[in-house]
Design an enzyme around this catalytic site. Structure first.
Site, short mmCIF file in Angstrom:
data_model
loop_
_atom_site.label_atom_id
_atom_site.label_comp_id
_atom_site.label_asym_id
_atom_site.label_seq_id
_atom_site.Cartn_x
_atom_site.Cartn_y
_atom_site.Cartn_z
N ARG A 237 0.98 -1.18 0.08
CA ARG A 237 0.09 0.16 0.09
C ARG A 237 0.89 1.06 0.16
O ARG A 237 -0.06 2.85 -0.25
CB ARG A 237 -0.81 0.22 0.77
CG ARG A 237 -2.16 1.73 1.46
CD ARG A 237 -2.87 0.60 2.23
NE ARG A 237 -3.56 1.67 2.24
CZ ARG A 237 -4.62 2.61 3.37
NH1 ARG A 237 -3.45 2.46 4.19
NH2 ARG A 237 -5.15 3.65 3.23
N ILE B 155 -7.23 7.96 -0.29
CA ILE B 155 -6.83 6.53 -0.34
C ILE B 155 -8.08 6.16 0.60
O ILE B 155 -8.02 6.71 1.71
CB ILE B 155 -5.66 6.18 -0.86
CG1 ILE B 155 -5.80 4.42 -0.83
CG2 ILE B 155 -4.93 6.58 0.90
CD1 ILE B 155 -3.66 3.85 -0.97
N SER B 156 -8.76 4.82 0.14
CA SER B 156 -9.81 4.80 1.16
C SER B 156 -9.02 3.45 1.91
O SER B 156 -7.84 3.61 1.74
CB SER B 156 -10.81 3.92 0.14
OG SER B 156 -11.11 4.26 -0.71
N GLN B 157 -9.70 3.79 3.34
CA GLN B 157 -10.08 2.57 4.35
C GLN B 157 -9.12 1.60 3.92
O GLN B 157 -10.33 1.02 3.32
CB GLN B 157 -10.65 3.39 5.66
CG GLN B 157 -10.47 2.00 7.12
CD GLN B 157 -11.16 2.28 8.02
OE1 GLN B 157 -11.71 3.72 7.77
NE2 GLN B 157 -11.11 1.72 8.74
#
Ligand code: SAM
Length: 227
Positions: free
Chosen positions: A46, A72-74
């Protein structure tokens, strides 16, 4: 095996790997059960998708800022939505809201044929560079994803990673029979995750899940860019 970025030292790679394992453990504790998905999340770095100032927070289970005031999503949200999609190898999946590219990469590593669309050129170009660097064959498009991608429809599933005010019928139309749409619906402040399963051309099932907070989907079937 995912190739690692040259700018990151061997020591850092090991540290990130350990953090990734801890993140996956925490996703399991939060109720994510799809082992293939968890294996992919344990493999995909990530840190390559977050902005450099946040690299040390790449494995916090939280959304992080990226360029152009987007996020950026969890990781938990990515896992939660992906689980709802029930992706099978060779499924044709449309992602609306490429952002950093992380969600699209997860879908790709699950074996899907991925189509992703983003409205902001700078974000799409960044994501394309990462996909190219990693050798990921992901079909990238610039435009208003709130109207879908009819040229490549029908899709086995569609995932919308931005908040919509209502369910866009045009997206349901672009699903195969049996296909799934996962989309956060609500106000700009918070949304309910909706899972829509298309049973026939005229009949679909709507299942409301948990509450989340996304940046807005801007476009014809989304919010107005000005307010
Ligand atoms: N899936 C992304 C990831 O893995 O990093 C996170 C996406 S971010 C929460 C939402 C993204 O949706 C933003 O990049 C935003 O520019 C994009 N977006 C908003 N409205 C859009 C639209 N109509 N079409 C395509 N992308 C849109």
């Amino acid at each position: 095996m995912v190739k690692l970025n040259q700018g990151i030292t061997f020591k850092e790679q090991n540290l990130f790997r350990e953090k990734r394992q801890l993140l996956v453990k925490s996703l399991r504790n939060k109720g994510i059960t799809d082992e293939e998905l968890l294996a992919v999340m344990e493999e995909l770095p990530r840190e390559l998708f977050v902005d450099p100032p946040f690299i040390n927070r790449a494995y916090d289970d939280t959304a992080l800022p990226i360029k152009c005031m987007q996020t950026i999503s969890q990781p938990y949200t990515v896992a939660y939505m992906t689980e709802l999609l029930c992706v099978k190898p060779s499924h044709k999946v449309l992602e609306i809201g490429t952002g950093s590219g992380y969600q699209a990469a997860i879908l790709y590593l699950l074996g899907a044929k991925v189509y992703t669309i983003e409205r902001i050129p700078e974000l799409l170009n960044n994501a394309k560079d990462i996909f190219e660097q990693m050798g990921f064959k992901i079909n990238c498009f610039l435009g208003d994803g709130s109207i879908g991608l009819s040229k490549f429809a029908p899709f086995d599933s569609i995932i919308v990673t931005a908040a919509a005010p209502s369910i866009p019928n045009r997206l349901i139309e672009q699903l195969k029979i049996g296909g799934r749409l996962v989309i956060p619906i609500g106000s700009k402040s918070y949304q309910t995750m909706n899972l829509i399963i298309k049973h026939t051309d005229n009949n679909y099932q709507l299942i409301e899940k948990d509450t989340f907070k996304f940046v807005p989907l801007i476009g014809d079937n989304g919010w107005n860019a000005e307010n």
